[in-house]
Write a protein that holds these residues in place. Structure first.
Motif, PDB file in Angstrom:
ATOM      1  N   VAL A 159       8.454 -44.153  -8.564  1.00 33.36           N
ATOM      2  CA  VAL A 159       8.940 -45.264  -9.797  1.00 33.36           C
ATOM      3  C   VAL A 159       7.717 -45.225 -10.717  1.00 33.36           C
ATOM      4  O   VAL A 159       8.081 -45.377 -11.843  1.00 33.36           O
ATOM      5  CB  VAL A 159       9.239 -46.489  -9.101  1.00 33.36           C
ATOM      6  CG1 VAL A 159       9.899 -47.172 -10.415  1.00 33.36           C
ATOM      7  CG2 VAL A 159      10.570 -46.160  -8.524  1.00 33.36           C
ATOM      8  N   THR A 160       6.477 -45.795 -10.377  1.00 33.61           N
ATOM      9  CA  THR A 160       5.477 -45.813 -11.092  1.00 33.61           C
ATOM     10  C   THR A 160       5.077 -44.757 -11.923  1.00 33.61           C
ATOM     11  O   THR A 160       4.719 -44.975 -13.256  1.00 33.61           O
ATOM     12  CB  THR A 160       4.102 -46.369 -10.303  1.00 33.61           C
ATOM     13  OG1 THR A 160       4.357 -47.485  -9.390  1.00 33.61           O
ATOM     14  CG2 THR A 160       2.804 -46.496 -11.181  1.00 33.61           C
ATOM     15  N   TRP A 161       4.998 -43.662 -11.392  1.00 32.28           N
ATOM     16  CA  TRP A 161       4.732 -42.383 -12.301  1.00 32.28           C
ATOM     17  C   TRP A 161       5.705 -42.147 -13.335  1.00 32.28           C
ATOM     18  O   TRP A 161       5.326 -41.426 -14.262  1.00 32.28           O
ATOM     19  CB  TRP A 161       4.876 -41.130 -11.109  1.00 32.28           C
ATOM     20  CG  TRP A 161       3.274 -41.112 -10.392  1.00 32.28           C
ATOM     21  CD1 TRP A 161       2.231 -41.596 -10.708  1.00 32.28           C
ATOM     22  CD2 TRP A 161       3.171 -40.241  -9.320  1.00 32.28           C
ATOM     23  NE1 TRP A 161       1.438 -41.521  -9.636  1.00 32.28           N
ATOM     24  CE2 TRP A 161       1.929 -40.443  -8.776  1.00 32.28           C
ATOM     25  CE3 TRP A 161       3.787 -39.399  -8.716  1.00 32.28           C
ATOM     26  CZ2 TRP A 161       1.317 -39.790  -7.646  1.00 32.28           C
ATOM     27  CZ3 TRP A 161       3.545 -38.600  -7.277  1.00 32.28           C
ATOM     28  CH2 TRP A 161       2.202 -38.766  -7.036  1.00 32.28           C
ATOM     29  N   MET A 162       7.064 -42.434 -13.047  1.00 30.12           N
ATOM     30  CA  MET A 162       7.977 -42.352 -14.228  1.00 30.12           C
ATOM     31  C   MET A 162       7.867 -43.239 -15.019  1.00 30.12           C
ATOM     32  O   MET A 162       8.179 -43.176 -16.449  1.00 30.12           O
ATOM     33  CB  MET A 162       9.352 -42.398 -13.385  1.00 30.12           C
ATOM     34  CG  MET A 162       9.719 -40.997 -12.419  1.00 30.12           C
ATOM     35  SD  MET A 162      11.397 -41.241 -11.827  1.00 30.12           S
ATOM     36  CE  MET A 162      11.351 -42.513 -10.838  1.00 30.12           C
ATOM     37  N   THR A 163       7.545 -44.554 -14.707  1.00 29.05           N
ATOM     38  CA  THR A 163       7.751 -45.674 -15.644  1.00 29.05           C
ATOM     39  C   THR A 163       6.253 -45.883 -16.520  1.00 29.05           C
ATOM     40  O   THR A 163       6.563 -46.293 -17.755  1.00 29.05           O
ATOM     41  CB  THR A 163       7.983 -47.162 -14.931  1.00 29.05           C
ATOM     42  OG1 THR A 163       7.205 -47.310 -13.879  1.00 29.05           O
ATOM     43  CG2 THR A 163       9.614 -46.878 -14.344  1.00 29.05           C
ATOM     44  N   LEU A 164       5.033 -45.631 -15.900  1.00 28.09           N
ATOM     45  CA  LEU A 164       3.882 -46.076 -16.528  1.00 28.09           C
ATOM     46  C   LEU A 164       3.584 -45.115 -17.969  1.00 28.09           C
ATOM     47  O   LEU A 164       3.466 -45.872 -18.821  1.00 28.09           O
ATOM     48  CB  LEU A 164       2.698 -45.729 -15.609  1.00 28.09           C
ATOM     49  CG  LEU A 164       1.461 -46.010 -16.160  1.00 28.09           C
ATOM     50  CD1 LEU A 164       1.415 -47.476 -16.566  1.00 28.09           C
ATOM     51  CD2 LEU A 164       0.352 -45.745 -14.907  1.00 28.09           C
ATOM     52  N   PRO A 165       4.013 -43.800 -17.670  1.00 27.90           N
ATOM     53  CA  PRO A 165       3.585 -43.037 -18.889  1.00 27.90           C
ATOM     54  C   PRO A 165       4.654 -43.411 -20.058  1.00 27.90           C
ATOM     55  O   PRO A 165       4.444 -43.532 -21.167  1.00 27.90           O
ATOM     56  CB  PRO A 165       3.766 -41.484 -18.296  1.00 27.90           C
ATOM     57  CG  PRO A 165       3.663 -41.657 -16.930  1.00 27.90           C
ATOM     58  CD  PRO A 165       4.103 -42.925 -16.633  1.00 27.90           C
ATOM     59  N   LEU A 166       5.971 -43.607 -19.548  1.00 29.39           N
ATOM     60  CA  LEU A 166       6.926 -43.960 -20.456  1.00 29.39           C
ATOM     61  C   LEU A 166       6.617 -45.381 -21.179  1.00 29.39           C
ATOM     62  O   LEU A 166       6.871 -45.430 -22.295  1.00 29.39           O
ATOM     63  CB  LEU A 166       8.166 -43.801 -19.844  1.00 29.39           C
ATOM     64  CG  LEU A 166       9.529 -44.310 -20.616  1.00 29.39           C
ATOM     65  CD1 LEU A 166       9.757 -43.299 -21.702  1.00 29.39           C
ATOM     66  CD2 LEU A 166      10.881 -44.276 -19.824  1.00 29.39           C
ATOM     67  N   THR A 167       6.314 -46.484 -20.339  1.00 31.21           N
ATOM     68  CA  THR A 167       5.881 -47.592 -20.927  1.00 31.21           C
ATOM     69  C   THR A 167       4.705 -47.449 -22.000  1.00 31.21           C
ATOM     70  O   THR A 167       4.850 -48.118 -22.877  1.00 31.21           O
ATOM     71  CB  THR A 167       5.394 -48.440 -19.853  1.00 31.21           C
ATOM     72  OG1 THR A 167       6.473 -48.800 -18.573  1.00 31.21           O
ATOM     73  CG2 THR A 167       5.146 -49.866 -20.147  1.00 31.21           C
TER      74      THR A 167
END
Length: 217
Positions: A159-167
């Motif tokens: 979840v972190t790998w998906m959300t961090l770059p997008l954020t």
């Protein structure tokens, strides 16, 4: 006739927060993290379906009120975690990452900083977070903590790998710089609530399994 663009108006509360963040970064981050962790814990307790604590009928009114809204001792413990563990750890790790790439603005530097954040900083933060929440949610042995971390680690990391770059991309492309910190805090609050909810469900399942085993024995 030339025109001059009016200066961007910033909400006074946001301006005061950003001023404190610049003047006292660690203290401001600690207070912010503590407050968010408190509400995150209460919300996750409701979302996970944790039963409300039973209190004696003759208990003071405030105890009944707190039990009804599911504010228990875990909430202030998560507040302390946010202030004394999460914020200082994040402040130090992010500071080290920024020093590694200070003065570098090219694409390679941006990619490198993102890789360090995802492959080094995030795994450390998640391991510490899950370990602390496991203890706060009732784990009493190293084996219990290990099982809880193992159960939720990869899911939290994905979840972190998906959300961090997008954020980061959304903040940089669509938001004014003064809104980056509040936006990132909001995203972290949502993902943190999700993680905490999952951990509570895992912990309740582990407790139910242990109780069933004890009854069979």
């Amino acid at each position: 006739m030339s025109t001059v663009a009016a200066p961007r108006k910033v909400n006074p509360l946001l301006a005061a927060y950003l001023a404190n963040l610049a003047a006292h970064p660690l203290r401001t981050k600690a207070i912010t993290s503590g407050v968010l962790q408190f509400f995150q814990e209460v919300l996750a307790t409701h979302l996970a379906g944790v039963p409300a604590r039973r209190v004696p009928k003759d208990a003071p009114f405030y105890e009944h009120a707190l039990a009804r809204v599911k504010i228990e001792s875990k909430a202030p413990k998560m507040t302390l975690y946010g202030m004394l563990v999460s914020a200082p750890m994040s402040h130090a790790l992010v500071g080290i990452t920024q020093k590694l790439f200070v003065g570098k603005t090219g694409l390679a530097a941006k990619v490198g900083q993102l890789l360090v954040s995802n492959l080094i900083v995030a795994p450390i933060q998640i391991a510490v977070y899950l370990s602390c929440t496991a203890v706060i949610n009732g784990a009493r042995t190293v084996d219990d903590v290990r099982k809880t971390v193992k159960a939720g680690y990869m899911n939290a990391l994905r979840v972190t790998w998906m959300t961090l770059p997008l954020t980061i991309v959304i903040a940089q492309r669509y938001l004014a710089p003064e809104l980056w910190v509040p936006f990132i805090n909001l995203v972290q609050f949502v993902t943190g609530t999700y993680f905490n909810t999952k951990m509570k469900k895992i912990r309740m399942a582990m407790d139910a399994k242990k109780t069933k085993k004890d009854q069979e024995d």
